[in-house]
Design an enzyme around this catalytic site. Sequence first.
Site, PDB file in Angstrom:
ATOM      1  N   ASP A 159       0.819  -1.218   0.000  1.00 34.03           N
ATOM      2  CA  ASP A 159       0.000   0.000   0.000  1.00 34.03           C
ATOM      3  C   ASP A 159       0.849   1.262   0.000  1.00 34.03           C
ATOM      4  O   ASP A 159       0.696   2.122  -0.867  1.00 34.03           O
ATOM      5  CB  ASP A 159      -0.914   0.054   1.245  1.00 34.03           C
ATOM      6  CG  ASP A 159      -2.056  -0.938   1.156  1.00 34.03           C
ATOM      7  OD1 ASP A 159      -2.388  -1.385   0.034  1.00 34.03           O
ATOM      8  OD2 ASP A 159      -2.608  -1.282   2.213  1.00 34.03           O
TER       9      ASP A 159
ATOM     10  N   ARG B   5       0.748   4.477  17.228  1.00 25.94           N
ATOM     11  CA  ARG B   5       0.298   5.515  16.290  1.00 25.94           C
ATOM     12  C   ARG B   5       0.612   6.948  16.731  1.00 25.94           C
ATOM     13  O   ARG B   5       1.064   7.748  15.920  1.00 25.94           O
ATOM     14  CB  ARG B   5      -1.196   5.364  15.976  1.00 25.94           C
ATOM     15  CG  ARG B   5      -1.570   4.002  15.392  1.00 25.94           C
ATOM     16  CD  ARG B   5      -0.670   3.601  14.269  1.00 25.94           C
ATOM     17  NE  ARG B   5      -0.986   2.257  13.779  1.00 25.94           N
ATOM     18  CZ  ARG B   5      -0.269   1.620  12.872  1.00 25.94           C
ATOM     19  NH1 ARG B   5       0.803   2.171  12.355  1.00 25.94           N
ATOM     20  NH2 ARG B   5      -0.599   0.410  12.483  1.00 25.94           N
TER      21      ARG B   5
ATOM     22  N   ASP C 249      -6.718   3.111  12.905  1.00 22.90           N
ATOM     23  CA  ASP C 249      -5.401   3.742  12.797  1.00 22.90           C
ATOM     24  C   ASP C 249      -5.440   5.096  12.091  1.00 22.90           C
ATOM     25  O   ASP C 249      -4.720   6.014  12.461  1.00 22.90           O
ATOM     26  CB  ASP C 249      -4.418   2.787  12.119  1.00 22.90           C
ATOM     27  CG  ASP C 249      -4.061   1.635  13.039  1.00 22.90           C
ATOM     28  OD1 ASP C 249      -4.004   1.873  14.269  1.00 22.90           O
ATOM     29  OD2 ASP C 249      -3.846   0.511  12.564  1.00 22.90           O
TER      30      ASP C 249
ATOM     31  N   SER D  79      -3.603  -9.527   7.341  1.00 18.19           N
ATOM     32  CA  SER D  79      -3.046  -8.196   7.523  1.00 18.19           C
ATOM     33  C   SER D  79      -2.412  -8.147   8.913  1.00 18.19           C
ATOM     34  O   SER D  79      -3.059  -8.456   9.908  1.00 18.19           O
ATOM     35  CB  SER D  79      -4.164  -7.162   7.399  1.00 18.19           C
ATOM     36  OG  SER D  79      -3.812  -6.009   8.122  1.00 18.19           O
TER      37      SER D  79
HETATM   38  N1  ARG Z   1      -7.486  -3.753  15.833  1.00 13.08           N
HETATM   39  C1  ARG Z   1      -6.245  -3.215  16.273  1.00 13.08           C
HETATM   40  C2  ARG Z   1      -6.383  -1.763  16.600  1.00 13.08           C
HETATM   41  O1  ARG Z   1      -7.294  -1.117  16.140  1.00 13.08           O
HETATM   42  C3  ARG Z   1      -5.127  -3.434  15.289  1.00 13.08           C
HETATM   43  C4  ARG Z   1      -5.244  -2.695  13.993  1.00 13.08           C
HETATM   44  C5  ARG Z   1      -4.214  -3.066  12.950  1.00 13.08           C
HETATM   45  N2  ARG Z   1      -4.323  -4.448  12.651  1.00 13.08           N
HETATM   46  C6  ARG Z   1      -3.804  -5.068  11.583  1.00 13.08           C
HETATM   47  N3  ARG Z   1      -3.936  -6.359  11.563  1.00 13.08           N
HETATM   48  N4  ARG Z   1      -3.187  -4.472  10.630  1.00 13.08           N
HETATM   49  O2  ARG Z   1      -5.579  -1.240  17.324  1.00 13.08           O
END
Ligand code: ARG
Length: 392
Positions: free
Chosen positions: A13, A96, A125, A177
């Site tokens: 991405d 983040r 995110d 992912s």
């Molecule tokens: N659900 C988790 C959060 O919102 C992880 C998000 C990213 N997950 C991922 N498999 N890329 O903090």
Amino acid sequence: MKKVILAYSGGLDTSCIVRWLKDRDYEVICFVADLGQGLGKGEDFQAIEERALVAGASKVYIKDLQDEFIEDFVLPALKANAVYEGKYLLATALGRPLIAKYLVQIAHKEKATIVAHGCTGKGNDQVRLEVSVGILDPKLEIIAPVRNWEFKSREEEIEYAIKNNIPIDVTKKKPYSVDRNIWGISIEAGVLENLEQEPPDDVYLITKSPSNVSGYPKYIEISFEEGVPKKIDGKNYKLKSLISHLNEIGALHGIGRADLVENRLVGIKSREIYEAPAATILLTAHKEMESLALDRELAHFKEIISLKYAELVYYGLWYSSLKMALDGFVEATQSRVTGTIRLKLFKGSCIPVARSSPYSLYKKELSTYGKEDKFDQKLAEGFIKVWGMPYR
Ligand code: ARG
């Protein structure tokens, strides 16, 4: 040409984003945050830099932020016992705001007025990054190409990458992912979207399956000073190596797996698998430490604060004034959280079995049923009468 600072991971991405922005006349500067995504195994940052440049970046910043991540984000969350919806130890969510901090910092240094990221429009995110950037510098513009570009599938992106000679390993079929840092791993998509199905064992990247681990329990002792983990089995560690070490031990014993259908901020429920061996061990030990050191009212009130704290982290409100005020509260609870917890790691479980603290509020002469008892049982009669009076 307008300059944009892109939070770059090296994946498909964000590599396509570099090109996509460049095609639209932006100068793209990539920023790669090392939060320990190799979890000790060492991600190849040179290859990532190379890829960014080939994709069209004019410059690449790679920053090892692991110590800052641990000191300023992981540690406060550990002191707060922050856990979202009972299971998620917030590894992704904690990373983040730190990434946002550096996006802003680099934007200022490069005199750029725009930052960009590769998050989708469905996740948490995007919210965390954008709200954090917005708090740190509300004048910065934010672009999130994945939310509105023309590609409808991974295949279309791969096609675009190939057409533009972006070096992407498309041979490896990516079934999930994954987001990973030193505090834990988040895994979603693919077959995990079927809630009726148990996660196949190949989703787990570091932990051994609790059904195939050593038949012998492993005991470890974690020592804390004022809420901060300092030692394993009596030996001093710097925080980063303490966490790495616990990730290894924990993974060997199948510690720290979670399977959670969670409530995202954007209103959807999603299923995520987590692996967080060190975080699980430390959180278990830290809570146990507090059970000795905190009096009842403080301990119970702190549980309420923990819930709120976890929500704020999950919701992307790390830099909010409420979260900072709660940090003050949490810090004030930690001055006596000192001592040692002995844990038993066994087939996926992590259970405190012994504890000691110089500040322990446990007094054996008060709780004992033996003859050393110093508790004046006669006093209980009057206490119960007064305490229960309103209900009678
Ligand atoms: N659900 C988790 C959060 O919102 C992880 C998000 C990213 N997950 C991922 N498999 N890329 O903090």
